[in-house]
Design a protein around this motif. Structure first.
Motif, short mmCIF file in Angstrom:
data_model
loop_
_atom_site.label_atom_id
_atom_site.label_comp_id
_atom_site.label_asym_id
_atom_site.label_seq_id
_atom_site.Cartn_x
_atom_site.Cartn_y
_atom_site.Cartn_z
N UNK A 92 0.83 -1.23 0.00
CA UNK A 92 0.00 0.00 0.00
C UNK A 92 0.85 1.27 0.00
N UNK A 93 2.17 1.10 0.20
CA UNK A 93 3.01 2.30 0.33
C UNK A 93 2.97 3.16 -0.94
N UNK A 94 3.08 2.54 -2.11
CA UNK A 94 3.10 3.30 -3.36
C UNK A 94 1.78 4.08 -3.51
N UNK A 95 0.68 3.45 -3.08
CA UNK A 95 -0.63 4.12 -3.20
C UNK A 95 -0.73 5.28 -2.22
N UNK A 96 -0.24 5.08 -0.99
CA UNK A 96 -0.28 6.17 0.00
C UNK A 96 0.59 7.32 -0.45
N UNK A 97 1.76 7.01 -1.00
CA UNK A 97 2.68 8.07 -1.46
C UNK A 97 2.09 8.77 -2.69
N UNK A 98 1.39 8.02 -3.52
CA UNK A 98 0.77 8.64 -4.69
C UNK A 98 -0.29 9.66 -4.25
N UNK A 120 15.60 1.68 8.62
CA UNK A 120 14.69 1.68 7.46
C UNK A 120 13.37 2.29 7.89
N UNK A 121 12.61 2.71 6.90
CA UNK A 121 11.29 3.27 7.20
C UNK A 121 10.26 2.74 6.23
N UNK A 122 9.01 2.73 6.65
CA UNK A 122 7.92 2.32 5.75
C UNK A 122 6.66 3.08 6.14
N UNK A 123 5.72 3.12 5.22
CA UNK A 123 4.40 3.65 5.56
C UNK A 123 3.70 2.56 6.37
N UNK A 124 3.03 2.95 7.46
CA UNK A 124 2.31 1.97 8.28
C UNK A 124 0.93 1.70 7.67
N UNK A 125 0.66 0.48 7.28
CA UNK A 125 -0.64 0.12 6.70
C UNK A 125 -0.99 1.03 5.55
N UNK A 126 -2.19 1.63 5.62
CA UNK A 126 -2.64 2.51 4.53
C UNK A 126 -2.15 3.94 4.74
N UNK A 127 -1.31 4.16 5.77
CA UNK A 127 -0.72 5.46 6.00
C UNK A 127 -1.71 6.46 6.57
#
Ligand code: SUD
Ligand code: ADP
Length: 322
Positions: free
Chosen positions: A233-239, A258-265
């Motif tokens: 879901x990270x690409x979608x949240x960043x989009x 490292x870092x990531x978007x959590x779930x749907x952000x």
């Protein structure tokens, strides 16, 4: 006649981060098939339930003005589901006052609403002295939302189906996290919808199997785990929220592994090598102007628990009403 009013019950419940979130295709029921590894974090909400003749719900703390206080609140829906399951006569409008003290960001991809629903189930089972197992509660929880069962159990778990079917995962040692809250939340269905749109255009690539993540958790080595954090879901949240790219870079520049978007952000979660580094990363990230608030947390922690450590109400002796 004297009626004994049971004392209020307070439950503490954790937020979650998805260490691995593989999103499959859209199902006929509108949900996506998921394979996810959840970890429960020391960032929590507290939910107090009390018997009353004037039912209602109050919200304090994180996002208090954006959380519904009517029947749409997940904690309230949980109260109705449980009252109905228990065959209580007040199932339409349970005679309870629910107070939410929120530390979990609203619509932040950390399952705060689900956490409150899980906490309400645990708190009301105790308040109403129901003879009900956690597995029975988990079945009710699954009807309320995909993330609610995990908030009941906590720890680290593999979730499949739409995320509600859980098996525990061994996580050795404690992992240290820094969380960057964004100015505004993101809607979970919109983020899933954006992923479907991106995929229809042939991008982005899907993350791989969860097995290496499970192995890294068993090893307890944050460096190994850091290499494997993945979220479809990270690409979608960043989009939908392009500024998250900057936040993700800033956390790593500040010293996170490292870092990531959590779930749907839009909350970004940064894995750090140890507790001291997490505090340093948090300090630097707060000064970087890339997010609204920064928090330090560790995981795994247990799921929804009555405060005090057992299921006995912790407050003063019962009040007696004439
Ligand atoms: C993405 C995840 C990852 O853990 O968490 P959040 O980022 O929301 O915290 C979850 O799958 C969210 O779970 P939850 O927030 O409980 O969602 P639900 O209420 O069950 O579903 C809300 C909506 O999200 C979409 N949804 C949810 C789960 C799923 N497996 N597929 C979906 O497509 C559907 O559009 C659904 O109507
Ligand atoms: N108890 C609750 N706490 C937070 N949000 C809630 C609650 N009950 C219902 N909601 C609604 O659910 C939406 C998603 O909230 P939340 O669970 O915090 O986010 P996420 O699904 O991103 O983890 C919110 O925008 C809010 O309208």
């Amino acid at each position: 006649m004297l009626a004994v009013v049971p004392p209020p019950v307070t439950v503490r419940v954790p937020a979650k981060v998805n260490l691995h979130l593989a999103v499959g295709d859209l199902r006929a029921d509108g949900f996506h098939e998921l394979v996810t590894v959840f970890q429960a974090l020391s960032l929590t909400d507290e939910v107090t339930v009390a018997a009353t003749d004037e039912p209602g719900l109050e919200v304090y703390g994180e996002g208090e003005r954006t959380v519904p206080t009517d029947g749409a609140n997940l904690a309230w829906r949980a109260a109705r589901e449980l009252a109905s399951y228990a065959g209580r006569p007040d199932a339409d409008e349970p005679k309870v006052r629910i107070v939410l003290r929120k530390g979990i960001p609203v619509a932040g991809g950390m399952a705060g609403g689900s956490a409150d629903a899980a906490a309400a189930l645990v708190g009301l089972s105790s308040l109403w002295k129901l003879d009900i197992t956690r597995d029975e509660l988990a079945t009710i929880a699954g009807r309320l939302g995909s993330d609610v069962p995990f908030a009941l159990y906590g720890g680290t778990a593999l979730g499949t189906g739409r995320g509600e079917q859980l098996v525990p995962v061994l996580a050795r040692h404690t992992f240290h996290w820094v969380l960057a809250f964004d100015e505004e939340g993101l809607s979970t269905p919109k983020v899933f919808g954006e992923l479907d749109r991106l995929r229809a255009d042939g991008k982005p690539p899907r993350i791989g199997s969860h097995t290496p993540v499970v192995e890294a958790l068993a090893s307890g080595d944050p460096r190994q785990l850091a290499l494997l954090l993945g979220n479809d879901l990270q690409a979608a949240a960043v989009s939908l929220r392009p500024g998250l790219r900057r936040t993700l870079r800033a956390g790593v520049n500040a010293g996170a592994l490292a870092g990531c978007v959590s779930g749907s952000g839009p909350t970004c979660a940064f894995l750090c090598s140890d507790a001291e580094t997490a505090v340093e990363v948090a300090a630097e990230l707060s000064g970087a102007g890339v997010c609204r608030t920064v928090r330090v947390a560790h995981g795994p922690v247990p799921g929804a628990r009555v405060v005090g450590g057992d299921d006995a109400p912790r407050n003063a002796p019962p009040r007696v009403h004439a």
